[in-house]
Design a protein around this motif. Sequence first.
Motif, PDB file in Angstrom:
ATOM      1  N   ASN A 229       0.835  -1.216   0.000  1.00  0.00           N
ATOM      2  CA  ASN A 229       0.000   0.000   0.000  1.00  0.00           C
ATOM      3  C   ASN A 229       0.865   1.261   0.000  1.00  0.00           C
ATOM      4  O   ASN A 229       0.676   2.179   0.799  1.00  0.00           O
ATOM      5  CB  ASN A 229      -0.973  -0.012   1.190  1.00  0.00           C
ATOM      6  CG  ASN A 229      -1.997   1.114   1.087  1.00  0.00           C
ATOM      7  OD1 ASN A 229      -2.322   1.571  -0.019  1.00  0.00           O
ATOM      8  ND2 ASN A 229      -2.471   1.586   2.220  1.00  0.00           N
ATOM      9  N   GLY A 253      -6.483   3.863 -10.038  1.00  0.00           N
ATOM     10  CA  GLY A 253      -6.403   4.749  -8.871  1.00  0.00           C
ATOM     11  C   GLY A 253      -5.225   4.492  -7.959  1.00  0.00           C
ATOM     12  O   GLY A 253      -5.154   5.050  -6.857  1.00  0.00           O
ATOM     13  N   GLU A 460      -0.400  12.297  -2.502  1.00  0.00           N
ATOM     14  CA  GLU A 460      -1.770  12.819  -2.641  1.00  0.00           C
ATOM     15  C   GLU A 460      -2.734  11.706  -3.060  1.00  0.00           C
ATOM     16  O   GLU A 460      -3.934  11.795  -2.847  1.00  0.00           O
ATOM     17  CB  GLU A 460      -1.812  13.937  -3.695  1.00  0.00           C
ATOM     18  CG  GLU A 460      -1.227  15.228  -3.157  1.00  0.00           C
ATOM     19  CD  GLU A 460      -1.201  16.333  -4.195  1.00  0.00           C
ATOM     20  OE1 GLU A 460      -1.853  16.214  -5.242  1.00  0.00           O
ATOM     21  OE2 GLU A 460      -0.484  17.321  -3.926  1.00  0.00           O
ATOM     22  N   LEU A 461      -2.187  10.648  -3.699  1.00  0.00           N
ATOM     23  CA  LEU A 461      -3.049   9.557  -4.161  1.00  0.00           C
ATOM     24  C   LEU A 461      -3.076   8.382  -3.183  1.00  0.00           C
ATOM     25  O   LEU A 461      -3.787   7.415  -3.409  1.00  0.00           O
ATOM     26  CB  LEU A 461      -2.559   9.053  -5.527  1.00  0.00           C
ATOM     27  CG  LEU A 461      -3.027   9.790  -6.763  1.00  0.00           C
ATOM     28  CD1 LEU A 461      -2.550   9.063  -8.003  1.00  0.00           C
ATOM     29  CD2 LEU A 461      -4.542   9.906  -6.795  1.00  0.00           C
ATOM     30  N   VAL A 462      -2.266   8.463  -2.112  1.00  0.00           N
ATOM     31  CA  VAL A 462      -2.224   7.333  -1.166  1.00  0.00           C
ATOM     32  C   VAL A 462      -3.461   7.394  -0.292  1.00  0.00           C
ATOM     33  O   VAL A 462      -3.781   8.428   0.285  1.00  0.00           O
ATOM     34  CB  VAL A 462      -0.939   7.392  -0.307  1.00  0.00           C
ATOM     35  CG1 VAL A 462      -0.947   6.283   0.739  1.00  0.00           C
ATOM     36  CG2 VAL A 462       0.294   7.275  -1.193  1.00  0.00           C
ATOM     37  N   LYS A 463      -4.145   6.236  -0.217  1.00  0.00           N
ATOM     38  CA  LYS A 463      -5.394   6.237   0.578  1.00  0.00           C
ATOM     39  C   LYS A 463      -5.100   5.803   2.004  1.00  0.00           C
ATOM     40  O   LYS A 463      -4.176   5.092   2.252  1.00  0.00           O
ATOM     41  CB  LYS A 463      -6.395   5.297  -0.072  1.00  0.00           C
ATOM     42  CG  LYS A 463      -6.892   5.883  -1.370  1.00  0.00           C
ATOM     43  CD  LYS A 463      -7.773   4.926  -2.161  1.00  0.00           C
ATOM     44  CE  LYS A 463      -8.058   5.517  -3.519  1.00  0.00           C
ATOM     45  NZ  LYS A 463      -7.649   4.640  -4.613  1.00  0.00           N
TER      46      LYS A 463
END
Length: 463
Positions: A229, A253, A460-463
């Motif tokens: 992740n 995504g 910014e795209l890491v959830k």
Amino acid sequence: MKTLIKNGKIVTASDSYIADILIEGQQIIAIGKDLADADEVIDASGKFVFPGGIDEHTHMAFPFNGTVSAPWETETIAAAVGGTTTIVDFAIQPKGSTLMEGLTTWQNRAAGKSAIDYGFHLAVTDANDNTIDEIHTLVENGVTSFKLFMAYKGEIMVDDTALYKVLKEAKKHGALTMVHAENGDIVYELQRQLVSEGKLEPKYHPVSRPMEVEAEATSRAIQLAKVANAPLFVVHVSCEAAMKQIRAAKEQGFPVFGETCPQYLLLDESYLALPDFEGAKYVLSPPLRPKSNQDPLWNALQEGFLQTVGSDHCAFNFDGQKTIGKEDFTKIPNGGNGIENRVALLYSYGVVPGKISINRFVDIMSTTPAKMFGLYPQKGTIAVGSDADLVIFDPNKTVTISAATQKQGTDYNIYEGFQSEGVIDTVLLRGKVIVRESEYVGEVGDGQYTKRQPNGLAFELVK
Ligand code: URP
Ligand code: ZN
Ligand code: ZN
């Protein structure tokens, strides 16, 4: 000391407009019409003003196959005249030693010898528990990206466990993991096979590193990043097959990003077959590919599936360095030049024929590298408060790229004969003019180590 740049067409990643730029000391203090009150005025009428180029992929004084690539002094002057004001170079963890030892060694090599600002990525070669524990210390020292070589077996290659461990730990500290994605085991097998068959010339270099081994390693790194992740940045993507792996992940995504290089956009595998061992000049990894890969890479840049164009500058002389592999292509030091030519090539072969817009060009060569690698907004844009790292570019002149006139210290240029549709006229580094009328007027040592921030664009795209 105040410097005023008058009437240039300022181009950023999002805008193009004519205005003046006022600089005080090292920073931009005002942007507007009819500014005055300066000690020096530079007339930029009819010219573009870009933020200084940021090249996130260089190898200065890099040891490879028993030799060392060209040094900081010459190559950073070459960067300056080529419109690049900051590089992020690859420091390497010495085998059996620490990450800090790698950083210190590279810091010492660069200190007082760089004409432009610089930071470091750290290439992890030995991901033992102590190394993993050290990652946060490196981040505190401004090293906010870590690279793993999935190739160069027996030298700096690491296994999947190392990659997975670094992905997990780097993410915890807001640091980005980067990969050189080629399946090094298979490359090694193919090299041994070719050598045993007496296939020893440079033209066998791409045969030993087919596109499938790059696509496979790219896909594997992406899958491991998903398991961890963590965000991933794939360097020097050379072919459509590898790019498609990145595109697919991005479309789903996942925070997966990629860089390509001018050599993959402009050169092709036919150069490897040049007679008289000249093909050795083009031995770099991943190898040059069939020409059919070039348009898909340009499209991926414009569409945002690849984010940056680094030079992967790792320059060796032909005489005495590339010739180490005269009897066996596997011994040729891998790498080529490009730091001096990256900005002009991207403009001339990207913007001029309409493959990318001029704002996307600025984004690719400066803004996104700054955001991705923790330098923004200090660098990578033209804004009040940012460092006055600026390039004044004259689009009305043309020059032909040649080793005979270059500042790069090596005895050839892989872009020999390519046209530069426009010239780098003036370059400022933190307010100081270091290139004037295309001539270098700075001092080696002007460049400073720049600490980079964690949690760059990829996060910014890491959830
Ligand atoms: O051939 C290359 N690219 N040499 C430099 C080292 C690397 O793999 O980036
Ligand atoms: Zn590499
Ligand atoms: Zn490289």
